[in-house]
Design an enzyme around this catalytic site. Structure first.
Site, short mmCIF file in Angstrom:
data_model
loop_
_atom_site.label_atom_id
_atom_site.label_comp_id
_atom_site.label_asym_id
_atom_site.label_seq_id
_atom_site.Cartn_x
_atom_site.Cartn_y
_atom_site.Cartn_z
N ARG A 80 0.83 -1.20 0.00
CA ARG A 80 0.00 0.00 0.00
C ARG A 80 0.86 1.25 0.00
O ARG A 80 0.56 2.23 -0.70
CB ARG A 80 -0.96 -0.03 1.20
CG ARG A 80 -2.03 1.02 1.14
CD ARG A 80 -3.11 0.76 2.16
NE ARG A 80 -2.63 0.92 3.52
CZ ARG A 80 -3.34 0.61 4.61
NH1 ARG A 80 -4.55 0.13 4.50
NH2 ARG A 80 -2.83 0.79 5.81
N LYS A 183 -2.71 6.51 1.12
CA LYS A 183 -2.59 6.93 2.52
C LYS A 183 -1.66 8.13 2.63
O LYS A 183 -0.48 7.98 2.96
CB LYS A 183 -2.10 5.75 3.37
CG LYS A 183 -2.60 5.80 4.81
CD LYS A 183 -2.41 4.46 5.49
CE LYS A 183 -2.79 4.51 6.94
NZ LYS A 183 -4.24 4.49 7.19
N GLU A 219 -16.27 6.69 3.67
CA GLU A 219 -15.54 6.14 4.82
C GLU A 219 -16.11 6.66 6.13
O GLU A 219 -16.79 7.68 6.18
CB GLU A 219 -14.06 6.52 4.73
CG GLU A 219 -13.35 5.75 3.64
CD GLU A 219 -11.90 5.47 3.97
OE1 GLU A 219 -11.61 4.83 5.00
OE2 GLU A 219 -11.05 5.92 3.19
#
Ligand SMILES: *Cc1c(COP(=O)(O)O)cnc(C)c1O
Length: 339
Positions: A80, A183, A219
């Protein structure tokens, strides 16, 4: 570590002995370095400071009953972070360096790993920043990869208890084709105003809707959202959702238990139909949701009517944490041991 009250450890930064660092100069990663300073010395024109070239990760190591140290799915975090780096034009950290850094920082700070039995763990925070000086908007030539650790207690002091959340219609966390799926710190900066609004009204976090139509669930603050309906585990699909490793793991567990897993757009209206809903992420694993309030439309949705988390959320939470602490067999091969 002596004199540490492991039972009452907060979810907060604590200075440990060492962090590990790796520098990338002109596209080439160097050797891992061990560092005892918590500070980073860098150029004031570094791109991370001005143009947001910053990526981070979060994962945990756990001490089992047997005293062995277990790291949970670090390769997924490495992947990620690789994707995040590509997404904002940074030089990605190879998986091998990521792994070496994570393993060595855990070994170097062994005395800070909370012992088994208090729901505490060692939180590992990898950070990648553009350190090269630029004034024009362009990617840096130089990067720093740092990994530090901090022992943490359970995310919520009250433990596995349902919380209330607020649907946020006044702010978005990420644009549909923006950086929501990687992220980066910028997404968090963008969420602070709405988080403060929610907190001031007494909600623990915000539930974001899709930024374009405000029709679908995105989210739950800095965590993924899921709903349980009969024998189904349902989680939103969207280009602005960060792929949570906890969510992936819960989906695997749900499938293994014979549940149907659906990853698809979830309309806000569907909130009426769920038996249980929750948020998931590394920090809290699962945060059961008791009530979702949509103040702008004057609507609310209630779950956990008896005040307790639902049975499916509870079972998935217990199984995932049992695997992490080594109390349940690691049938998915999610654990690597620190020898
Ligand atoms: C990190 C993060 C999550 C949770 O991911 P995990 O891998 O489960 O910790 C969810 N949403 C956002 C926005 C995140 O940054």
């Amino acid at each position: 570590m002596e004199n540490t009250d492991w039972k009452h450890l907060p979810f907060a930064y604590m200075k440990t002995d060492y962090n590990v660092r790796c520098y990338c100069r002109n596209g080439q990663w160097g050797e891992l370095e061990i560092c005892s300073s918590a500070y980073i010395n860098m150029h004031m024109a570094a791109t991370c400071l001005h143009y947001g070239q910053e990526a981070f990760e979060g994962l945990k190591a756990f001490c089992g009953k047997d005293g062995r140290i277990r790291v949970f799915r670090w390769r997924e975090n490495a992947k990620r972070m690789y994707n995040t780096a590509i997404g904002i034009k940074m030089v990605p950290v190879p998986e091998e360096i990521f792994g070496q850094a994570v393993f060595s920082v855990i070994r170097l700070n062994k005395r800070f790993i909370p012992p088994y039995g208090h729901g505490a763990s060692l939180y590992i925070r990898p950070l990648l920043i553009g350190t090269g000086a630029e004034v024009g908007v362009k990617p840096a030539k130089d990067y720093l990869f740092v990994v530090f650790v901090t022992p943490v207690g359970p995310y919520f002091k009250e433990g596995f208890k349902p919380v209330d959340v607020m649907i946020c219609r006044s702010h978005d966390r990420a644009a549909p084709l923006g950086t929501g799926a990687i992220k980066v710190g910028g997404n968090y900066a963008a969420s602070l105003t709405s988080l403060e609004i929610a907190n001031k009204k007494g909600y623990s976090t915000t539930l974001y809707l899709d930024a374009k139509e405000k029709k679908y669930i995105d989210e739950a603050g800095p965590a993924n959202f899921f709903g349980i309906k009969k024998n189904m585990y349902i989680t939103p699909e969207s280009k602005s959702i960060l792929p949570s490793i906890t969510n992936m793991s819960l989906m695997d567990l749900a499938r293994k238990e014979g549940m149907t897993v659906e990853k698809r757009p979830v309309p806000v209206d569907e909130l009426n139909t769920f038996d249980e809903v929750g948020a998931c992420g590394t920090a809290a694993v699962i945060t059961p949701i008791r009530k979702i309030v949509d103040p702008d439309l004057n609507v609310f949705y209630e779950y956990c009517k008896d005040g307790h988390p639902g049975p499916v959320s509870t079972r998935l939470y217990k199984r995932l944490t049992a695997i992490q602490y080594g109390d349940e067999e690691d049938q998915f091969h999610w654990i690597d041991y620190i020898e």
